[in-house]
Motif scaffolding. Structure first.
Motif, PDB file in Angstrom:
ATOM      1  N   CYS A 131       0.820  -1.215   0.000  1.00  0.00           N
ATOM      2  CA  CYS A 131       0.000   0.000   0.000  1.00  0.00           C
ATOM      3  C   CYS A 131       0.852   1.262   0.000  1.00  0.00           C
ATOM      4  O   CYS A 131       0.552   2.223  -0.729  1.00  0.00           O
ATOM      5  N   LEU A 132       1.913   1.276   0.806  1.00  0.00           N
ATOM      6  CA  LEU A 132       2.754   2.467   0.867  1.00  0.00           C
ATOM      7  C   LEU A 132       3.492   2.696  -0.450  1.00  0.00           C
ATOM      8  O   LEU A 132       3.598   3.829  -0.930  1.00  0.00           O
ATOM      9  N   PHE A 133       3.981   1.635  -1.066  1.00  0.00           N
ATOM     10  CA  PHE A 133       4.715   1.759  -2.334  1.00  0.00           C
ATOM     11  C   PHE A 133       3.810   2.287  -3.442  1.00  0.00           C
ATOM     12  O   PHE A 133       4.160   3.242  -4.145  1.00  0.00           O
ATOM     13  N   VAL A 134       2.654   1.667  -3.619  1.00  0.00           N
ATOM     14  CA  VAL A 134       1.749   2.072  -4.700  1.00  0.00           C
ATOM     15  C   VAL A 134       1.279   3.504  -4.489  1.00  0.00           C
ATOM     16  O   VAL A 134       1.242   4.317  -5.431  1.00  0.00           O
ATOM     17  N   SER A 135       0.918   3.840  -3.254  1.00  0.00           N
ATOM     18  CA  SER A 135       0.463   5.198  -2.962  1.00  0.00           C
ATOM     19  C   SER A 135       1.540   6.230  -3.282  1.00  0.00           C
ATOM     20  O   SER A 135       1.269   7.263  -3.906  1.00  0.00           O
ATOM     21  N   ALA A 136       2.776   5.952  -2.869  1.00  0.00           N
ATOM     22  CA  ALA A 136       3.867   6.907  -3.085  1.00  0.00           C
ATOM     23  C   ALA A 136       4.173   7.105  -4.569  1.00  0.00           C
ATOM     24  O   ALA A 136       4.400   8.231  -5.024  1.00  0.00           O
ATOM     25  N   LEU A 166       9.454  -0.552   0.597  1.00  0.00           N
ATOM     26  CA  LEU A 166       9.934  -1.935   0.473  1.00  0.00           C
ATOM     27  C   LEU A 166      10.850  -2.300   1.634  1.00  0.00           C
ATOM     28  O   LEU A 166      10.817  -3.435   2.134  1.00  0.00           O
ATOM     29  N   ILE A 167      11.646  -1.337   2.084  1.00  0.00           N
ATOM     30  CA  ILE A 167      12.536  -1.579   3.223  1.00  0.00           C
ATOM     31  C   ILE A 167      11.726  -1.830   4.492  1.00  0.00           C
ATOM     32  O   ILE A 167      12.025  -2.738   5.274  1.00  0.00           O
ATOM     33  N   LEU A 168      10.672  -1.025   4.696  1.00  0.00           N
ATOM     34  CA  LEU A 168       9.835  -1.202   5.887  1.00  0.00           C
ATOM     35  C   LEU A 168       9.170  -2.575   5.893  1.00  0.00           C
ATOM     36  O   LEU A 168       9.067  -3.223   6.937  1.00  0.00           O
ATOM     37  N   GLY A 169       8.708  -3.017   4.716  1.00  0.00           N
ATOM     38  CA  GLY A 169       8.103  -4.342   4.632  1.00  0.00           C
ATOM     39  C   GLY A 169       9.087  -5.442   4.982  1.00  0.00           C
ATOM     40  O   GLY A 169       8.740  -6.411   5.678  1.00  0.00           O
ATOM     41  N   TYR A 170      10.320  -5.302   4.538  1.00  0.00           N
ATOM     42  CA  TYR A 170      11.354  -6.297   4.838  1.00  0.00           C
ATOM     43  C   TYR A 170      11.662  -6.338   6.335  1.00  0.00           C
ATOM     44  O   TYR A 170      11.934  -7.406   6.898  1.00  0.00           O
ATOM     45  N   LEU A 171      11.585  -5.176   7.002  1.00  0.00           N
ATOM     46  CA  LEU A 171      11.932  -5.101   8.419  1.00  0.00           C
ATOM     47  C   LEU A 171      10.837  -5.597   9.350  1.00  0.00           C
ATOM     48  O   LEU A 171      11.096  -5.874  10.518  1.00  0.00           O
ATOM     49  N   LEU A 172       9.598  -5.707   8.853  1.00  0.00           N
ATOM     50  CA  LEU A 172       8.525  -6.220   9.712  1.00  0.00           C
ATOM     51  C   LEU A 172       8.820  -7.647  10.156  1.00  0.00           C
ATOM     52  O   LEU A 172       9.385  -8.434   9.390  1.00  0.00           O
ATOM     53  N   PRO A 173       8.444  -8.006  11.379  1.00  0.00           N
ATOM     54  CA  PRO A 173       8.677  -9.376  11.861  1.00  0.00           C
ATOM     55  C   PRO A 173       8.046 -10.415  10.944  1.00  0.00           C
ATOM     56  O   PRO A 173       6.963 -10.200  10.395  1.00  0.00           O
ATOM     57  N   LYS A 174       8.722 -11.535  10.783  1.00  0.00           N
ATOM     58  CA  LYS A 174       8.260 -12.569   9.859  1.00  0.00           C
ATOM     59  C   LYS A 174       6.979 -13.246  10.317  1.00  0.00           C
ATOM     60  O   LYS A 174       6.300 -13.907   9.527  1.00  0.00           O
ATOM     61  N   ASP A 175       6.612 -13.095  11.596  1.00  0.00           N
ATOM     62  CA  ASP A 175       5.387 -13.750  12.056  1.00  0.00           C
ATOM     63  C   ASP A 175       4.135 -12.946  11.709  1.00  0.00           C
ATOM     64  O   ASP A 175       3.019 -13.371  12.008  1.00  0.00           O
ATOM     65  N   MET A 176       4.300 -11.802  11.056  1.00  0.00           N
ATOM     66  CA  MET A 176       3.137 -10.973  10.697  1.00  0.00           C
ATOM     67  C   MET A 176       2.618 -11.364   9.319  1.00  0.00           C
ATOM     68  O   MET A 176       2.493 -10.558   8.416  1.00  0.00           O
TER      69      MET A 176
END
Length: 395
Positions: free
Chosen positions: A70-75, A167-177
């Motif tokens: 959502c953040l990538f497409v919006s930006a 994309l960086i923020l998505g990579y940093l989110l915990p893998k259990d999410m």
């Protein structure tokens, strides 16, 4: 918390840019205020529909997929607004960019409520909400020099800077999410399997309706001013657009006090429900004062800042109340339906209503006739939850 805050801050930086340059957009495309109102309203129609679908996807597949998307497409779509020269293409980019941005609200709020310690949940959510006014403050600091020295279109290129960060923020989110689809043991058949339908089951129906009304009415008040305040200050008070941007942006920054203050009051002094009602009533009084009484730059600056403490601070605890009113396996969907969809519906209707009424009634009468009743209705809807406001703080 940090990742959710960063995502919500960045999307508010790029989405707020549109409001600061409405006069230039009108000149560029030959639009009246009513045309701007239609663009804003259609943005919120899209923002009413898309977040509900994204909310269901988030409950099922997790924020690690939906937040960066959502953040990538919006930006990217915000950046495109600086390049597109056709009215319809520009409007479409604005409409879709806002829809994807709006979907980040239930995602980020659900992340924080799920992760926060129960005792501090209201404060954590309030800190997250601070990203909204801070986003407007940051963009205001960018707006004045770029408008004066380059061009209004250059503002939107900020979106191209934000896109790779998503994309960086998505990579940093915990893998259990990853949601219940990736972790079947979390599934509760009566809710998670059909979270949207569960909102309207007998157990939750009245709660869903009243919370939706509260959010719709409160958002109607905010929607009536959100994108028009710089134009109001420019046309009614006679300030230049850079000066109007300073008043609005700085006021948003100062209103952070209200976001944190409402959370602290609801944690230590008053029940959450009572605090929401109090903040709404005080906001109704102070916004009326802000519209009519100031006669100088610094009076406008102070009036907007004090008003914003309550006017915008309500949002921090209202979303906490929604999220705590439903089990955790349907929270994102509940936040999308009772929160984001109702916010977007209000935002779709009220800017157009304001644009239609201003030519005949003027800015001040129009604002007063809409904002105060909306805030009172929101307070009454929350008061009506007595006896039905079971909170799922420990779920």
């Amino acid at each position: 918390m940090a990742i959710a805050f960063a995502a919500w801050l960045l999307t508010n930086v790029d989405q707020s840019l549109f409001g600061y340059v409405i006069p230039q957009i009108q000149t560029e495309f030959g639009l009246g205020l009513e045309g701007i109102g239609y663009i804003i309203s259609l943005s919120f129609v899209a923002g009413m529909i898309l977040p509900v679908g994204i909310g269901v996807l988030t409950d099922r597949f997790g924020a690690r997929l939906t937040l960066p998307l959502c953040l990538f497409v919006s930006a990217v779509l915000v950046g495109m607004q600086g390049l597109l020269t056709g009215l319809y293409a520009f409007a479409l980019a604005r409409i879709l960019s806002f829809a994807f941005s709006a979907a980040l609200s239930p995602i980020t709020n659900s992340i924080v409520v799920t992760a926060a310690p129960v005792k501090w949940r209201a404060i954590w959510v309030a800190v997250l909400q601070c990203a909204y006014p801070l986003g407007w403050l940051v963009s205001a600091m960018v707006v004045a020099p770029l408008i004066e020295h380059i061009s209004w279109r250059s503002l939107f290129f900020v979106g191209f800077i934000i896109a790779p960060i998503a994309l960086i923020l998505g990579y940093l989110l915990p893998k259990d999410m990853f949601g219940v689809a990736a972790a079947p043991s979390r599934r509760v058949e009566s809710t998670t399997a059909r979270p949207f339908a569960a909102l309207f089951a007998p157990e939750f129906r009245k709660r869903t309706a009243l919370l939706s009304l509260a959010f719709f009415s409160y958002s109607g008040a905010v929607a009536s001013t959100a994108f028009y305040l710089p134009t109001f200050l420019h046309e009614v008070r006679g300030y230049s657009l850079p000066d109007a941007a300073i008043i609005v942006g700085s006021g948003y920054g100062i209103s952070v006090i209200g976001y944190l203050g409402s959370a602290l009051v609801s944690t230590y002094l008053l029940p959450l429900r009572t605090t929401i009602v109090l903040w709404n009533v005080l906001a109704a009084l102070l916004v009326t004062i802000m519209i009519w009484l100031p006669t100088s730059f610094w009076q406008d600056f102070l009036a907007f800042a004090v008003m914003g403490i309550f006017y915008f601070g309500t949002a921090a605890i209202l979303i906490t109340y929604v999220l705590e009113s439903f089990p955790d396996d349907m929270r994102t969907t509940a936040a999308a339906v009772c929160g984001t969809a109702c916010v977007s519906t209000a935002m779709a209707l009220f800017p157009t209503i304001v644009a239609i009424l201003v030519p005949s009634l003027g800015w001040q009468v129009t604002f007063t006739a809409i904002i105060t009743p909306c805030l009172v209705i929101s307070a009454l809807a929350i008061l009506s939850l007595k006896g039905t406001d079971q909170l799922f703080r420990d779920s």
